[in-house]
Design a protein around this motif. Structure first.
Motif, mmCIF file in Angstrom:
data_model
loop_
_atom_site.group_PDB
_atom_site.id
_atom_site.type_symbol
_atom_site.label_atom_id
_atom_site.label_comp_id
_atom_site.label_asym_id
_atom_site.label_seq_id
_atom_site.Cartn_x
_atom_site.Cartn_y
_atom_site.Cartn_z
ATOM 1 N N HIS A 1 -28.705 -46.668 -12.597
ATOM 2 C CA HIS A 1 -27.742 -47.323 -13.480
ATOM 3 C C HIS A 1 -26.359 -47.477 -12.840
ATOM 4 N N LEU A 2 -25.591 -48.412 -13.387
ATOM 5 C CA LEU A 2 -24.314 -48.802 -12.799
ATOM 6 C C LEU A 2 -23.300 -49.060 -13.902
ATOM 7 N N ALA A 3 -22.042 -48.715 -13.633
ATOM 8 C CA ALA A 3 -20.934 -49.100 -14.511
ATOM 9 C C ALA A 3 -19.918 -49.875 -13.697
ATOM 10 N N ILE A 4 -19.489 -51.024 -14.212
ATOM 11 C CA ILE A 4 -18.429 -51.817 -13.600
ATOM 12 C C ILE A 4 -17.249 -51.793 -14.555
ATOM 13 N N ASN B 1 -23.845 -44.643 -10.646
ATOM 14 C CA ASN B 1 -23.126 -45.512 -9.706
ATOM 15 C C ASN B 1 -21.968 -46.175 -10.445
ATOM 16 N N MET B 2 -20.856 -46.359 -9.742
ATOM 17 C CA MET B 2 -19.699 -47.009 -10.364
ATOM 18 C C MET B 2 -19.007 -47.947 -9.390
ATOM 19 N N ILE B 3 -18.574 -49.077 -9.916
ATOM 20 C CA ILE B 3 -17.646 -49.964 -9.221
ATOM 21 C C ILE B 3 -16.407 -50.025 -10.105
ATOM 22 N N ILE B 4 -15.329 -49.404 -9.645
ATOM 23 C CA ILE B 4 -14.122 -49.282 -10.457
ATOM 24 C C ILE B 4 -13.022 -50.105 -9.814
ATOM 25 N N LEU B 5 -12.621 -51.160 -10.493
ATOM 26 C CA LEU B 5 -11.511 -51.972 -10.014
ATOM 27 C C LEU B 5 -10.211 -51.420 -10.622
#
Length: 512
Positions: A144-147, A416-420
């Motif tokens: 799983h992923l969080a954006i 998993n994370m993509i943090i802007l």
């Protein structure tokens, strides 16, 4: 290039250093000791001066010292140890000795770290722009992923790059599109498969449709009549004996029959129970009024419309939040049930076709579908899929510009994370509490990220990474509206209309 040396006390995972050169936060460095090459990342920097310390209170004195000393400053920093380059990034068992040289990690080391066959390229390192960053697709989907990002930080671009990358591998993606951004999108690696946000009641569970009718479990008499009407309507639909295909209308007729004949399952219905049946009928009417556009007996099973290698999009832009929650929970519940049946090779029937391939669900506006302070059914099923989906090939991508409003349980399941860019302290704390990999020093970098820059971390990358996300080359409608252009175009149209009217009057010989 040597940028400094270790000083003070160092641990297995932390190294302090001092330097006369100015490196960059997020830059990768290498340390050689005990016959190993150890990779690290600079997480914090401080610039100071021995001469100009905090005990000087006169600005003029500071200026004089600067003129005499020149560039008499030092740089102190902290390095997070990431692991042994030649041993699958295992953390060394001994700390770095004081005085150990610290060098900028060369391109050869970084390419070795970020090399990944069949990976999804998301962007390039911010500190070393020639080094591309790829994501491990298996780990991204299964874990799983969080954006997460504030508005305008590049979230939609990131999602689009991700979708296009998955299409290259014939991925099955289902996007719950809350604002109609992707219905008319154009991707380099695939097309869009729009799916109507319609549910066939035949494929709904009793608890789903009972929830829509707002019948609480405590109202056990209403629930009993509603359940029996649901069973009978299901049997009628599947037999094909009814003159209508409206499932709710069939249920209503069943209830009216019991109300008018005063008999239920061979027993007489007293006046008190008749009033309960009428309550259920009234709730059926409310349900039909509220969700008439959502429920359609002629609709197919949504899961049967999913295709591989295309962006499957459910446009929820025209539905209200409650209808969106119903659709999301219905699809996730059926997907989990169907994948379990497929994995365990259970027999199919006409109404229960197996979902024979993995699916990656992208949840736009995750703070609406899995909110922190409410408990809609969509939140329950998002959490269920987050906990159980890995075993059955179901992955989640939670996308939100308000991380603090997302359910912490669902967010913590995203490995998993993509943090802007995130500026709001509450958002930062909420994200940090949900991720073990996000250190305090990395959190401090979030407000300073430029548009399109992100911290990428989790099982889909070997090490936490500061990335400049690639620019999406296709087309969506998720970009900010150009307000000035729209004002001007409308004004121009008004002026043209007036001019046309004047010309028409002149042709008719009149005055405008």
């Amino acid at each position: 290039m040597i940028i400094g040396r270790c000083v003070g006390e160092n641990s297995l995972i932390d190294v302090n250093f001092i330097s006369k050169e100015m490196p960059k936060v997020g830059e990768y460095v290498s340390l050689k000791y005990d016959g190993k090459i150890i990779l690290g990342m600079i997480e914090s920097l401080i610039r100071g001066s021995v001469s100009l310390n905090g005990d000087i209170y006169d600005p003029n004195t500071i200026e004089k010292i600067r003129e005499i000393e020149g560039k008499d400053y030092y740089i102190k920093g902290n390095i997070r140890i990431l692991g042994d380059v030649d041993d699958n990034l295992r953390i060394p068992r001994t700390p770095a000795p004081p005085g150990t040289e610290i060098q900028v990690a060369n391109e050869e080391i970084l390419r070795k770290i970020f090399k990944l066959d069949n990976g999804l390229k998301i962007g390039n390192l911010i500190s070393q722009e020639d080094v591309g960053v790829k994501l491990n697709i298996n780990n991204m989907v299964s874990r799983h992923l969080a954006i997460l990002a504030m508005t305008g930080a590049g979230k939609s671009n990131t999602v689009s790059v991700l979708i296009d990358g998955l299409l290259e591998y014939n991925g099955c993606i289902l996007i719950f599109d809350m604002h109609g951004e992707y219905v008319d999108a154009e991707f380099k690696n695939g097309t869009v498969n729009p799916i109507d946000p319609i549910i066939n009641p035949v494929y709904m569970s009793f608890s789903e449709i009972k929830g829509l009718a707002n019948i609480p479990s405590s109202a056990y008499i209403q629930e009993r009549y509603f359940r029996e009407a649901y069973k009978e309507a299901n049997a009628v639909v599947r037999s094909g004996e009814s003159d209508t295909r409206d499932f709710l209308e069939i249920m209503r007729r069943v209830l009216e029959k019991w109300y008018n004949t005063e008999i239920f399952r061979g027993k007489e219905i007293n006046s008190s129970e008749k009033s309960k049946i009428m309550d259920v009928i009234n709730k059926m009417d409310d349900l039909k009024t509220k969700y008439d556009n959502l429920l359609n007996i002629n609709g197919s099973n949504i899961l049967s419309e999913l295709k591989l290698g295309v962006a499957n999009v459910i446009d929820l832009g025209q539905t209200d939040e409650s209808a969106a929650e119903v659709i999301v929970s219905h699809i996730l519940r059926n997907a989990l049930k169907s994948r379990k049946a497929a994995i365990h090779k259970k027999e199919e029937n006409f109404y229960e076709k197996h979902l024979n391939f993995p699916v990656f669900f992208i949840m736009e506006e995750a703070h609406i579908l899995a909110p922190k302070n409410r408990n809609p059914s969509s939140k329950y099923w998002i959490s269920r899929v987050a906990r159980e989906g890995r075993k059955f090939g179901l992955g989640l991508c939670l996308v939100s510009q308000s991380p603090k409003s997302v359910d912490p349980d669902a967010l913590s399941q995203a490995n998993n994370m993509i943090i802007l860019r995130l500026v709001e302290p509450q958002d930062q704390r909420h994200v940090q509490s949900a991720s073990e990999s996000l250190s305090e020093d990395l959190v401090k970098q979030l407000p300073s990220l430029n548009v399109g820059e992100a911290i990428v971390l989790g099982l889909m990358v070997k090490v936490p990474t500061l990335v400049k996300i690639d620019e999406f080359k296709g087309r969506t409608v998720g970009d900010d509206i150009n307000i000035i252009d729209q004002w001007q175009s409308i004004k121009d149209k008004e002026l043209n209309d007036i001019k046309d009217q004047k010309d028409e009057f002149k042709q008719l010989g009149g005055n405008y």
